[in-house]
Design an enzyme around this catalytic site. Structure first.
Site, mmCIF file in Angstrom:
data_model
loop_
_atom_site.group_PDB
_atom_site.id
_atom_site.type_symbol
_atom_site.label_atom_id
_atom_site.label_comp_id
_atom_site.label_asym_id
_atom_site.label_seq_id
_atom_site.Cartn_x
_atom_site.Cartn_y
_atom_site.Cartn_z
ATOM 1 N N HIS A 160 42.661 48.703 52.889
ATOM 2 C CA HIS A 160 42.622 50.099 52.447
ATOM 3 C C HIS A 160 42.735 50.224 50.931
ATOM 4 O O HIS A 160 42.991 51.314 50.419
ATOM 5 C CB HIS A 160 43.736 50.908 53.122
ATOM 6 C CG HIS A 160 43.527 51.086 54.593
ATOM 7 N ND1 HIS A 160 44.525 51.485 55.461
ATOM 8 C CD2 HIS A 160 42.420 50.918 55.366
ATOM 9 C CE1 HIS A 160 44.055 51.556 56.689
ATOM 10 N NE2 HIS A 160 42.769 51.209 56.656
ATOM 11 N N CYS A 168 36.552 55.789 39.137
ATOM 12 C CA CYS A 168 36.031 57.095 38.739
ATOM 13 C C CYS A 168 35.824 57.974 39.973
ATOM 14 O O CYS A 168 35.330 57.497 41.007
ATOM 15 C CB CYS A 168 34.699 56.920 38.006
ATOM 16 S SG CYS A 168 33.925 58.469 37.474
ATOM 17 N N CYS A 172 30.874 56.679 38.533
ATOM 18 C CA CYS A 172 29.820 56.666 37.512
ATOM 19 C C CYS A 172 29.217 55.288 37.279
ATOM 20 O O CYS A 172 28.056 55.180 36.909
ATOM 21 C CB CYS A 172 30.352 57.243 36.195
ATOM 22 S SG CYS A 172 31.573 56.214 35.341
ATOM 23 N N CYS A 201 38.449 58.696 33.788
ATOM 24 C CA CYS A 201 37.611 57.502 33.769
ATOM 25 C C CYS A 201 37.334 57.131 32.311
ATOM 26 O O CYS A 201 36.933 57.982 31.515
ATOM 27 C CB CYS A 201 36.303 57.786 34.500
ATOM 28 S SG CYS A 201 35.058 56.481 34.317
ATOM 29 N N CYS A 204 33.058 57.771 31.685
ATOM 30 C CA CYS A 204 32.426 59.095 31.648
ATOM 31 C C CYS A 204 33.407 60.212 31.312
ATOM 32 O O CYS A 204 32.999 61.358 31.113
ATOM 33 C CB CYS A 204 31.733 59.395 32.972
ATOM 34 S SG CYS A 204 32.877 59.689 34.345
#
Length: 325
Positions: A160, A168, A172, A201, A204
Site C-alpha cells: 500500500h 504529485c 505530472c 510538487c 509543477c
C-alpha cells in the site's frame, strides 16, 4: 495515543495468561522455524500495535480525534485522494483540502514518532539464522517500520506504499521523492485543518500527497511498488528453484482489507514449494485459517490468538530454549 513501550511492559502478564494449547502451538512454531529454510513474514496493521500505533479499526483503533467528533466520516472517507482536489482553506465545515491533509499529518506524526517494537528485531534475527537461506517481508503497513528496523529495501514489499514518500497530486512526471517532514504540519485545533502552506510538487508546484495507495485511488504512482514486486518475484522464483521448505508467519492482518491474508493463503497453497503457515491475530474471528486453504496444502496450518509482539517474543523464547538443547 499510547506510548511505544507500553505494550512491551505487559508481556509478563500476557505470558502468564496463555493456555496449555497456546504453549503447544508456540512450541510447534519454534520447531518449524528450526526446520524451515525460508521465511515469509506477512503483516497488517496489527503488527504496529506493539509500537503504540493504532489499526484505525477494532479495539486498537487509535482513531483520529475528528472522526470521533463526526460520525458521518470514517477512516475510508479520509483515506481517499479526493481530499487533495478540494479547495484550500481553514474551514470549520471540513470540506477543504486542509482538512484532508490534517488527517495525513496525524498519521505521519504517529508513524514517525513511534519506533519499531522489539518484534521487528526478533523477525530480523530469525531471518539471519544460519540455516535460513532466504527471507522476505510482505506488508500492507505504510509506516516503513520493517525497513527502519534494519531490513534491506530489496527484501520488503509495501503493497500500500509508504508515508515516507510523496508524489504529485497531478502525477505530472510519474516520480516520487522522500517526504522529509513535508507532512509535519500545524493543525488548527478548532477547525482540524492544516494552517501551514500545503506540500507542493517540486516540478509543477501543484499539491503533493503521500505515495500511499488509498481507497478509490487511480492516481497512485506505483514505480516503487513495481520495483519491490520485482524483488518479491525473485524471492519466490528462488523458493521454487530450490524447492524450499517455506514458513509463512502472518502477523496482525485483519479482514477489512484482506490483501495480506490473501497473499499468505495464496503462497501457502502454491505447489511450487512446501509451506507451513502460522496466522497470528489476537481476535478469534480473524485468526481462523479456512478449510479451503488447509485442504489445498499438505503443510501445517497453525492459529495463534495473540498480538504480534507477544507472539514473537514467546516464540523466540521457545526457539532459544530449543537451540540450547
Amino acid at each position: 495515543m499510547s506510548s511505544a513501550s507500553a505494550p512491551q511492559d505487559s508481556l509478563t502478564d500476557d505470558a502468564q495468561k496463555i493456555s496449555v494449547e497456546t504453549e503447544q502451538i508456540i512450541d510447534k512454531v519454534a520447531e518449524l522455524i528450526l526446520n524451515c529454510d525460508a521465511i515469509l513474514f506477512t503483516s497488517g496493521a496489527g503488527m504496529g500495535v506493539g509500537s503504540g500505533l493504532g489499526t484505525f479499526r477494532g479495539i486498537a483503533a487509535g482513531v483520529w480525534p475528528p472522526l470521533q467528533q463526526h460520525p458521518e466520516l470514517d477512516f475510508t472517507d479520509m483515506s481517499n485522494p479526493s481530499w487533495f482536489h478540494q479547495a484550500q482553506g481553514n474551514s470549520s465545515k471540513h470540506d477543504t483540502a486542509n482538512f484532508g491533509y490534517a488527517f495525513w499529518a496525524f498519521r505521519y506524526d504517529a508513524y514517525t514518532s513511534a519506533a519499531p517494537h522489539h518484534g521487528y528485531l526478533i523477525a530480523k534475527q530469525w531471518s539471519e539464522l544460519s540455516h535460513i537461506k532466504s527471507a522476505f517481508s510482505f506488508t500492507s503497513n505504510i509506516d516503513g517500520h520493517w525497513i527502519k528496523s534494519g531490513w534491506k529495501e530489496s527484501l520488503v514489499l509495501e503493497c500500500h506504499g509508504s508515508i515516507d514518500y510523496m508524489q504529485c497530486v497531478k502525477n505530472c512526471n510519474a516520480r516520487i521523492w522522500p517526504t522529509n517532514n513535508a507532512l509535519k504540519l500545524t493543525v488548527d485545533p478548532k477547525t482540524n485543518c492544516v494552517t501551514d502552506p500545503l506540500p507542493l510538487c517540486p516540478d509543477c508546484h501543484k499539491l503533493a500527497r503521500p505515495n500511499v495507495l488509498m481507497f478509490g485511488d487511480w492516481e497512485y504512482i506505483d514505480n516503487r511498488l513495481k520495483k519491490q514486486q520485482g524483488h518479491y518475484d525473485q524471492f519466490k522464483s528462488g523458493l521454487a528453484a530450490a524447492k524450499s521448505k517455506l514458513l509463512i508467519i502472518e502477523l496482525g492482518a485483519g479482514t477489512a482489507v484482506p490483501t495480506v491474508r490473501f497473499e499468505s493463503e495464496r503462497t501457502f497453497v502454491d505447489p511450487r514449494w512446501a509451506a507451513h503457515f502460522i496466522r497470528i491475530n489476537p481476535f478469534a474471528e480473524h485468526v481462523t485459517i479456512d478449510a479451503h486453504s488447509r485442504n489445498k496444502s499438505k503443510g501445517q496450518a497453525l492459529e495463534l490468538s495473540l498480538d504480534a509482539l507477544t507472539a514473537l517474543t514467546l516464540i523466540d523464547k521457545a526457539l532459544k530454549k530449543k537451540q540450547k538443547q
